[in-house]
Design a protein around this motif. Structure first.
Motif, PDB file in Angstrom:
ATOM      1  N   VAL A 324       0.849  -1.191   0.000  1.00 36.54           N
ATOM      2  CA  VAL A 324       0.000   0.000   0.000  1.00 36.54           C
ATOM      3  C   VAL A 324       0.890   1.248   0.000  1.00 36.54           C
ATOM      4  N   THR A 325       0.562   2.193  -0.847  1.00 31.19           N
ATOM      5  CA  THR A 325       1.277   3.484  -0.846  1.00 31.19           C
ATOM      6  C   THR A 325       0.580   4.403   0.140  1.00 31.19           C
ATOM      7  N   VAL A 326       1.323   4.890   1.124  1.00 35.83           N
ATOM      8  CA  VAL A 326       0.728   5.808   2.094  1.00 35.83           C
ATOM      9  C   VAL A 326       1.375   7.177   1.906  1.00 35.83           C
ATOM     10  N   ARG A 327       0.542   8.187   1.696  1.00 37.43           N
ATOM     11  CA  ARG A 327       1.070   9.549   1.579  1.00 37.43           C
ATOM     12  C   ARG A 327       0.301  10.457   2.515  1.00 37.43           C
ATOM     13  N   ALA A 328       0.901  11.579   2.859  1.00 38.74           N
ATOM     14  CA  ALA A 328       0.255  12.545   3.740  1.00 38.74           C
ATOM     15  C   ALA A 328       0.784  13.919   3.379  1.00 38.74           C
ATOM     16  N   ALA A 329      -0.055  14.943   3.489  1.00 36.21           N
ATOM     17  CA  ALA A 329       0.433  16.300   3.247  1.00 36.21           C
ATOM     18  C   ALA A 329      -0.557  17.333   3.730  1.00 36.21           C
ATOM     19  N   ARG A 330      -0.022  18.517   4.084  1.00 40.59           N
ATOM     20  CA  ARG A 330      -0.865  19.702   4.111  1.00 40.59           C
ATOM     21  C   ARG A 330      -1.087  20.061   2.655  1.00 40.59           C
ATOM     22  N   GLN A 331      -2.182  20.712   2.399  1.00 36.00           N
ATOM     23  CA  GLN A 331      -2.544  20.937   0.991  1.00 36.00           C
ATOM     24  C   GLN A 331      -1.585  21.891   0.248  1.00 36.00           C
ATOM     25  N   HIS A 332      -1.291  21.505  -0.996  1.00 34.22           N
ATOM     26  CA  HIS A 332      -0.504  22.364  -1.892  1.00 34.22           C
ATOM     27  C   HIS A 332      -1.499  23.222  -2.678  1.00 34.22           C
ATOM     28  N   GLY A 333      -2.189  24.115  -1.945  1.00 29.83           N
ATOM     29  CA  GLY A 333      -3.361  24.773  -2.519  1.00 29.83           C
ATOM     30  C   GLY A 333      -3.110  25.563  -3.790  1.00 29.83           C
ATOM     31  N   GLN A 334      -1.966  26.238  -3.869  1.00 30.71           N
ATOM     32  CA  GLN A 334      -1.699  27.100  -5.029  1.00 30.71           C
ATOM     33  C   GLN A 334      -1.770  26.299  -6.327  1.00 30.71           C
ATOM     34  N   ARG A 335      -1.506  25.005  -6.210  1.00 31.46           N
ATOM     35  CA  ARG A 335      -1.501  24.134  -7.379  1.00 31.46           C
ATOM     36  C   ARG A 335      -2.916  23.885  -7.910  1.00 31.46           C
ATOM     37  N   TYR A 336      -3.895  23.939  -7.026  1.00 24.92           N
ATOM     38  CA  TYR A 336      -5.256  23.559  -7.411  1.00 24.92           C
ATOM     39  C   TYR A 336      -6.244  24.716  -7.470  1.00 24.92           C
ATOM     40  N   LEU A 337      -5.923  25.817  -6.790  1.00 27.23           N
ATOM     41  CA  LEU A 337      -6.929  26.867  -6.621  1.00 27.23           C
ATOM     42  C   LEU A 337      -7.531  27.435  -7.915  1.00 27.23           C
TER      43      LEU A 337
END
Ligand SMILES: NC(=O)c1ccc[n+]([C@@H]2O[C@H](COP(=O)([O-])OP(=O)(O)OC[C@H]3O[C@@H](n4cnc5c(N)ncnc54)[C@H](O)[C@@H]3O)[C@@H](O)[C@H]2O)c1
Ligand SMILES: [Zn+2]
Ligand SMILES: [Zn+2]
Length: 390
Positions: A324-337
Motif C-alpha cells: 500500500v502506498t501511504v502519503r500525507a500532506a498539508r494541501q498544496h493549494g496554489q496548485r489547485y486553486l
C-alpha cells in the motif's frame, strides 16, 4: 482592529490587536469579508499542536477585499475580491517550482521550531501556531498576506463568498487527496471523516471518475448530508464493521484509494499541550490504521487528517505486505486553486452547503463551541467581521 485570539488551551476570545501593515514588498493587506472554522483549529485551540502562543490570531480559511498592496505585487489591485490559500508559499523556491507548495522553503520565518519537530520546516500558514511561522490568521478584520501574487486568488463574480471561502483549504485538501491518492475512473474510494474536508475529498473523487465513493463517519447528520449533496454511499463508524463492509462491497478486495480526513481524535480536557508532553508521547491514529487495513493490495492511502508528532498503532506491516502506498500532506493549494475556482464558477463544485452557520466575528468563541460540539448540524461556521457587516 478586532481578531479572534488564542489565550491558552481551550480558551479563545475576540481581542483588540494592532492593524496589520505591509512588511515586505510582496505583501497585500486584505479586509476580511468571511472566514471559516476548520477541524485543524480545534486541535490548535486545545493546544495539541506545538507552539501556540497567547495572542495568536486564528483562522486559515478566508475571503476578503484587497485594500493595500506592496510595491512588488503585480497580480492584484486594491478592490479585488480574493480567496487566500491557507498555505503561505513563495512560488520561487525549489519546492514551490515542483508544485509542493506546502513544503515551501522560504515562508516560515521561524524554521527552527519545525526543524526540531520534523527535521525540516514546511511552508508557513495563517493562524497556525509559531511552528508554521506565527502568521496572524483570518478571524480578524484585516490580514497581512505575504507573497500575495502567489497566495491570493481573484474570486470570479459568479462565486459567492460562502462558496469561495472553502477554496482556501478544505477544497484543495480534498482535491489533493483524490489527485495524489491516484483516483482513476472506475475506482472505489473510501473516505474516513465527513467534515468539510472529507466531503470535499469525496466530491473530488466523484469528479475524477470514481465509480463508487463510500464516506465513513460517526455523525448521522453529516453522513446524511454527504448522501444528499454528493450522492455517495455511507457507513456509520460506530454501527457498521467498516473493514468488513468495505471488503464485501468490493468483491473481497477493498477500496482502491482510501482518504483519511479525521486526524487526531479528541482527547479529554486537561491534556497537556504537545510541547509539554513527555518525549515519545504518541497520538491515536485509529483511522489511519483502519484505512491501511481496509485498502486493497497495491492501493493507496492519503492522510489529510492533522497529526503533529508520533502516532501509535500504525500498521506498517500491513502497508508493507499489501504494497500500500501511504502519503500525507498539508494541501498544496496554489496548485489547485485556479482550477477549483473555475469549477466553482461552473457550479461543478458548490461547497457552500458545508457552511451551516454564520455569525458575526464578535461571536466567534460561541461559534467555535458550536463547531466543536457539532451541535445543530454544524459542519462549518463562518464569521463576518463587523467592518463588513456595518
Ligand atoms: N491536510 C490538509 O491540508 C488539511 C486541510 C484541512 C484540514 N485538515 C485536517 O483534516 C481533518 C478533517 O478536517 P475537517 O475540517 O473536516 O474536520 P471536522 O472536525 O469538521 O471533521 C472530522 C470528522 O471526523 C469524524 N470522525 C471522528 N472519528 C471518526 C472515526 N473514527 N471514523 C470516521 N470518522 C470519524 C467526525 O465525526 C467529524 O465529522 C482534520 O484533522 C483537519 O485538521 C487537513
Ligand atoms: Zn485547516
Ligand atoms: Zn517556496
Amino acid at each position: 482592529m478586532r481578531a479572534l485570539c488564542w489565550q491558552g488551551p481551550g480558551e479563545v476570545a475576540v481581542e483588540r490587536v494592532p492593524d496589520p501593515r505591509i512588511v515586505n514588498a510582496q505583501d497585500a493587506i486584505v479586509r476580511v469579508r468571511l472566514s471559516a472554522t476548520c477541524g485543524c483549529d480545534l486541535r490548535l485551540i486545545e493546544g495539541r499542536y506545538p507552539a501556540m502562543q497567547p495572542g495568536d490570531v486564528l483562522g486559515h480559511e478566508f475571503v476578503g477585499e484587497v485594500v493595500e498592496v506592496g510595491p512588488e505585487v503585480r497580480r492584484h489591485c486594491v478592490g479585488d475580491r480574493v480567496v487566500v490559500c491557507a498555505t503561505i508559499s513563495c512560488g520561487r523556491c525549489w519546492y514551490c517550482r515542483q508544485g509542493l507548495y506546502a513544503c515551501c522553503d522560504n515562508s516560515d520565518p521561524n524554521p527552527e521550531l519545525a526543524e526540531m519537530a520534523w527535521g525540516a520546516a514546511p511552508a508557513g500558514g495563517f493562524g497556525y501556531s509559531q511552528t508554521l511561522g506565527g502568521f496572524a490568521g483570518g478571524h480578524a478584520e484585516y490580514v497581512r498576506v505575504p507573497y500575495a501574487d502567489q497566495g491570493a486568488f481573484r474570486v470570479p463574480d459568479e462565486v459567492s463568498d460562502g462558496r469561495a471561502v472553502l477554496a482556501a483549504e478544505s477544497a484543495p485538501a480534498g482535491w489533493m487527496a483524490a489527485d495524489l491518492g491516484g483516483v482513476r475512473p472506475g475506482d472505489v474510494v473510501a473516505v474516513w471523516g465527513c467534515g468539510a474536508v472529507g466531503q470535499l475529498a469525496a466530491r473530488a473523487a466523484v469528479l475524477l471518475g470514481a465509480e463508487r465513493v463510500i464516506c465513513v463517519d460517526r455523525l448521522d447528520d453529516r453522513l446524511g448530508l454527504a448522501r444528499r449533496e454528493i450522492g455517495v454511499e455511507t457507513l456509520h463508524h460506530g454501527r457498521a464493521d467498516v473493514g468488513a463492509e468495505l471488503r464485501e462491497g468490493t468483491g473481497g478486495r477493498g477500496p482502491d484509494v482510501c482518504v483519511e480526513a479525521v486526524g487526531m481524535a479528541a482527547q479529554p480536557s486537561g491534556s497537556r499541550p504537545l510541547g509539554q508532553r513527555p518525549r515519545g508521547a504518541v497520538e491515536p491514529s485509529a483511522t489511519v490504521g483502519e484505512a491501511i487495513q481496509a485498502c486493497r493490495k497495491g492501493g493507496s492511502v492519503y492522510v489529510l487528517g492533522l497529526f503533529a508528532g508520533f502516532v501509535d498503532t500504525y500498521p506498517l506491516g500491513a502497508a508493507l505486505h499489501k504494497a500500500v502506498t501511504v502519503r500525507a500532506a498539508r494541501q498544496h493549494g496554489q496548485r489547485y486553486l485556479p482550477a477549483l475556482l473555475e469549477r466553482m464558477r461552473h457550479g461543478e463544485l458548490r461547497p457552500e452547503y458545508l457552511v451551516t452557520h454564520r455569525l458575526p466575528l464578535a461571536e466567534a468563541p460561541r461559534g467555535y463551541a458550536l463547531f466543536r460540539e457539532r451541535r445543530d448540524g454544524c459542519v462549518r461556521v463562518a464569521f463576518t467581521p463587523d467592518a463588513t457587516t456595518g
